[in-house]
Design a protein around this motif. Sequence first.
Motif, PDB file in Angstrom:
ATOM      1  N   GLN A  11      15.476 -16.983 -50.499  1.00  0.00           N
ATOM      2  CA  GLN A  11      15.396 -17.127 -49.052  1.00  0.00           C
ATOM      3  C   GLN A  11      15.966 -18.481 -48.637  1.00  0.00           C
ATOM      4  O   GLN A  11      16.266 -19.331 -49.465  1.00  0.00           O
ATOM      5  CB  GLN A  11      13.948 -16.982 -48.575  1.00  0.00           C
ATOM      6  CG  GLN A  11      13.404 -15.568 -48.666  1.00  0.00           C
ATOM      7  CD  GLN A  11      12.097 -15.398 -47.911  1.00  0.00           C
ATOM      8  OE1 GLN A  11      11.387 -16.348 -47.632  1.00  0.00           O
ATOM      9  NE2 GLN A  11      11.771 -14.159 -47.570  1.00  0.00           N
ATOM     10  N   ASP A  12      16.088 -18.672 -47.325  1.00  0.00           N
ATOM     11  CA  ASP A  12      16.566 -19.935 -46.785  1.00  0.00           C
ATOM     12  C   ASP A  12      15.658 -21.076 -47.238  1.00  0.00           C
ATOM     13  O   ASP A  12      14.443 -20.902 -47.376  1.00  0.00           O
ATOM     14  CB  ASP A  12      16.574 -19.854 -45.254  1.00  0.00           C
ATOM     15  CG  ASP A  12      17.215 -21.062 -44.614  1.00  0.00           C
ATOM     16  OD1 ASP A  12      16.515 -22.093 -44.479  1.00  0.00           O
ATOM     17  OD2 ASP A  12      18.406 -20.991 -44.251  1.00  0.00           O
ATOM     18  N   SER A  13      16.255 -22.236 -47.469  1.00  0.00           N
ATOM     19  CA  SER A  13      15.482 -23.383 -47.953  1.00  0.00           C
ATOM     20  C   SER A  13      14.403 -23.823 -46.963  1.00  0.00           C
ATOM     21  O   SER A  13      13.454 -24.514 -47.345  1.00  0.00           O
ATOM     22  CB  SER A  13      16.423 -24.562 -48.246  1.00  0.00           C
ATOM     23  OG  SER A  13      17.114 -24.962 -47.069  1.00  0.00           O
ATOM     24  N   LYS A  14      14.543 -23.418 -45.692  1.00  0.00           N
ATOM     25  CA  LYS A  14      13.554 -23.772 -44.678  1.00  0.00           C
ATOM     26  C   LYS A  14      12.400 -22.756 -44.610  1.00  0.00           C
ATOM     27  O   LYS A  14      11.479 -22.930 -43.819  1.00  0.00           O
ATOM     28  CB  LYS A  14      14.216 -23.865 -43.307  1.00  0.00           C
ATOM     29  CG  LYS A  14      15.297 -24.941 -43.211  1.00  0.00           C
ATOM     30  CD  LYS A  14      15.951 -24.941 -41.835  1.00  0.00           C
ATOM     31  CE  LYS A  14      17.082 -25.956 -41.750  1.00  0.00           C
ATOM     32  NZ  LYS A  14      17.761 -25.935 -40.430  1.00  0.00           N
ATOM     33  N   SER A  15      12.469 -21.718 -45.430  1.00  0.00           N
ATOM     34  CA  SER A  15      11.477 -20.650 -45.384  1.00  0.00           C
ATOM     35  C   SER A  15      10.103 -21.149 -45.811  1.00  0.00           C
ATOM     36  O   SER A  15       9.917 -21.587 -46.950  1.00  0.00           O
ATOM     37  CB  SER A  15      11.904 -19.491 -46.294  1.00  0.00           C
ATOM     38  OG  SER A  15      10.832 -18.609 -46.536  1.00  0.00           O
ATOM     39  N   THR A  16       9.128 -21.061 -44.902  1.00  0.00           N
ATOM     40  CA  THR A  16       7.762 -21.448 -45.245  1.00  0.00           C
ATOM     41  C   THR A  16       7.177 -20.489 -46.265  1.00  0.00           C
ATOM     42  O   THR A  16       6.416 -20.898 -47.149  1.00  0.00           O
ATOM     43  CB  THR A  16       6.880 -21.477 -43.985  1.00  0.00           C
ATOM     44  OG1 THR A  16       7.433 -22.397 -43.040  1.00  0.00           O
ATOM     45  CG2 THR A  16       5.464 -21.895 -44.314  1.00  0.00           C
ATOM     46  N   ALA A  17       7.525 -19.199 -46.174  1.00  0.00           N
ATOM     47  CA  ALA A  17       7.026 -18.200 -47.114  1.00  0.00           C
ATOM     48  C   ALA A  17       7.445 -18.544 -48.536  1.00  0.00           C
ATOM     49  O   ALA A  17       6.638 -18.492 -49.476  1.00  0.00           O
ATOM     50  CB  ALA A  17       7.533 -16.815 -46.722  1.00  0.00           C
ATOM     51  N   GLN A  18       8.714 -18.881 -48.704  1.00  0.00           N
ATOM     52  CA  GLN A  18       9.198 -19.237 -50.038  1.00  0.00           C
ATOM     53  C   GLN A  18       8.593 -20.554 -50.504  1.00  0.00           C
ATOM     54  O   GLN A  18       8.218 -20.703 -51.669  1.00  0.00           O
ATOM     55  CB  GLN A  18      10.727 -19.320 -50.047  1.00  0.00           C
ATOM     56  CG  GLN A  18      11.307 -19.713 -51.401  1.00  0.00           C
ATOM     57  CD  GLN A  18      12.802 -19.499 -51.467  1.00  0.00           C
ATOM     58  OE1 GLN A  18      13.281 -18.376 -51.457  1.00  0.00           O
ATOM     59  NE2 GLN A  18      13.554 -20.589 -51.518  1.00  0.00           N
ATOM     60  N   ARG A  19       8.498 -21.520 -49.593  1.00  0.00           N
ATOM     61  CA  ARG A  19       7.943 -22.821 -49.952  1.00  0.00           C
ATOM     62  C   ARG A  19       6.513 -22.673 -50.463  1.00  0.00           C
ATOM     63  O   ARG A  19       6.123 -23.325 -51.442  1.00  0.00           O
ATOM     64  CB  ARG A  19       7.989 -23.751 -48.742  1.00  0.00           C
ATOM     65  CG  ARG A  19       7.656 -25.209 -49.051  1.00  0.00           C
ATOM     66  CD  ARG A  19       7.718 -26.056 -47.790  1.00  0.00           C
ATOM     67  NE  ARG A  19       8.983 -25.897 -47.116  1.00  0.00           N
ATOM     68  CZ  ARG A  19       9.127 -25.826 -45.805  1.00  0.00           C
ATOM     69  NH1 ARG A  19       8.069 -25.848 -45.022  1.00  0.00           N
ATOM     70  NH2 ARG A  19      10.318 -25.702 -45.259  1.00  0.00           N
ATOM     71  N   CYS A  41      14.817 -12.399 -53.454  1.00  0.00           N
ATOM     72  CA  CYS A  41      14.791 -11.655 -52.192  1.00  0.00           C
ATOM     73  C   CYS A  41      16.201 -11.146 -51.896  1.00  0.00           C
ATOM     74  O   CYS A  41      17.138 -11.939 -51.767  1.00  0.00           O
ATOM     75  CB  CYS A  41      14.310 -12.570 -51.068  1.00  0.00           C
ATOM     76  SG  CYS A  41      14.094 -11.740 -49.481  1.00  0.00           S
ATOM     77  N   TRP A  76       8.645  -9.818 -49.797  1.00  0.00           N
ATOM     78  CA  TRP A  76       9.682  -9.720 -48.770  1.00  0.00           C
ATOM     79  C   TRP A  76      10.823  -8.804 -49.192  1.00  0.00           C
ATOM     80  O   TRP A  76      11.898  -8.828 -48.608  1.00  0.00           O
ATOM     81  CB  TRP A  76      10.200 -11.106 -48.346  1.00  0.00           C
ATOM     82  CG  TRP A  76       9.088 -11.954 -47.830  1.00  0.00           C
ATOM     83  CD1 TRP A  76       8.424 -12.933 -48.515  1.00  0.00           C
ATOM     84  CD2 TRP A  76       8.439 -11.857 -46.553  1.00  0.00           C
ATOM     85  NE1 TRP A  76       7.408 -13.462 -47.746  1.00  0.00           N
ATOM     86  CE2 TRP A  76       7.400 -12.828 -46.536  1.00  0.00           C
ATOM     87  CE3 TRP A  76       8.644 -11.054 -45.421  1.00  0.00           C
ATOM     88  CZ2 TRP A  76       6.569 -13.009 -45.435  1.00  0.00           C
ATOM     89  CZ3 TRP A  76       7.813 -11.240 -44.320  1.00  0.00           C
ATOM     90  CH2 TRP A  76       6.792 -12.211 -44.337  1.00  0.00           C
ATOM     91  N   GLU A 105       2.432  -8.448 -43.401  1.00  0.00           N
ATOM     92  CA  GLU A 105       3.573  -8.228 -42.506  1.00  0.00           C
ATOM     93  C   GLU A 105       3.236  -7.347 -41.316  1.00  0.00           C
ATOM     94  O   GLU A 105       3.740  -7.545 -40.213  1.00  0.00           O
ATOM     95  CB  GLU A 105       4.721  -7.589 -43.290  1.00  0.00           C
ATOM     96  CG  GLU A 105       5.530  -8.530 -44.140  1.00  0.00           C
ATOM     97  CD  GLU A 105       6.744  -7.836 -44.707  1.00  0.00           C
ATOM     98  OE1 GLU A 105       7.807  -7.861 -44.048  1.00  0.00           O
ATOM     99  OE2 GLU A 105       6.633  -7.251 -45.803  1.00  0.00           O
TER     100      GLU A 105
END
Length: 337
Positions: A11-19, A41, A76, A105
């Motif tokens: 996911q995008d580096s800004k993704s809170t879910a991934q973080r 993902c 996701w 979700e």
Amino acid sequence: MQVHITNLHGQDSKSTAQRAQNMVTEIATKQLDFNEMGLYCYPVKSDSPDKLSGRLDGIISALNPGDVVILQTPTWNGTHYEHRLLDKIRGYSDVKIIAFIHDVEAWMFEGMEFVLDEYIKVYNRCDLVISPTEKMTARLRKHGLTVKKVINQDFWDHPVAVDTATFPPFNRVVNFIGRDKKFDFVKNWSAADVKLILTDTDTGWGAGKNIEFIGYQNDADLVSRMHRTGGFGLVWSENPLVRDYMKYCVSYKLSTYLAAGIPVIVEPDTPQANTILAKKLGLVVNSLDEAVEQVKQMTPADYQEMVVAVEHFAQLIRGGYFTKRLLTQAVFDLFYD
């Protein structure tokens, strides 16, 4: 027995879910000696059944009979993917599975209620469930969750280095991690005596308002900045769907503020509100007007008392102790009847 934990990538580096998943996995692997099962993902529908099967075989290649798998969900990638992954894991004898529910979700986004039944089926295939909060557990039970062993998370950790040689200063400011596209209540900020510091870029609507736009900040810089600036951290939404969901979930930004050492501002329906009041970690208010008024009336001595209490509590969050306790308890409860 080896304990494995799934971890989200792609996911995008800004993704809170991934973080959040990455943070949990780092604590689990480096401090508890768990094994990472990395997930990517991607558009699952692009896989043929054989290709998906091979991909999942690779993910669980280190699995052995009698092991434990912690599934951080959602992946996701959808419930079809999660069911196929569980099929593969259940192919090994005596394997136990823990579902670590980060978010649901079906209740996060408008028009997604149709996926709830499939997610409940995913959870019910597991031996134990880690639920965000007691309120979320009750809601899941009402919609069909039957797993007997359930433990609640309550707080995210946020391991980060903070200069604790000084406390955050007393300033009449409110920090908010968010953008106007999702949290449009910020456009109505009208407090002349209390500044709103926003992680967004001004597109013109902030003219004449007591708002400081600091743009996107990477995690370490943001936490350090809030620690130096002081004030309060706001957890808020006036979007009906988001506001309702916040009554059940664990807010990652709540722990970000606490990790920075600043008191928080939340609504009474926030699941952590009682803890915040009992431990003097911030303010529980019914409206933003009330929040502004309390910040205006705050004395340096009152603020200092809160900051000291927050610093004490933040030791747990920065040290990853909520996650370590949660994961250890989950594994322990699997085998201790």
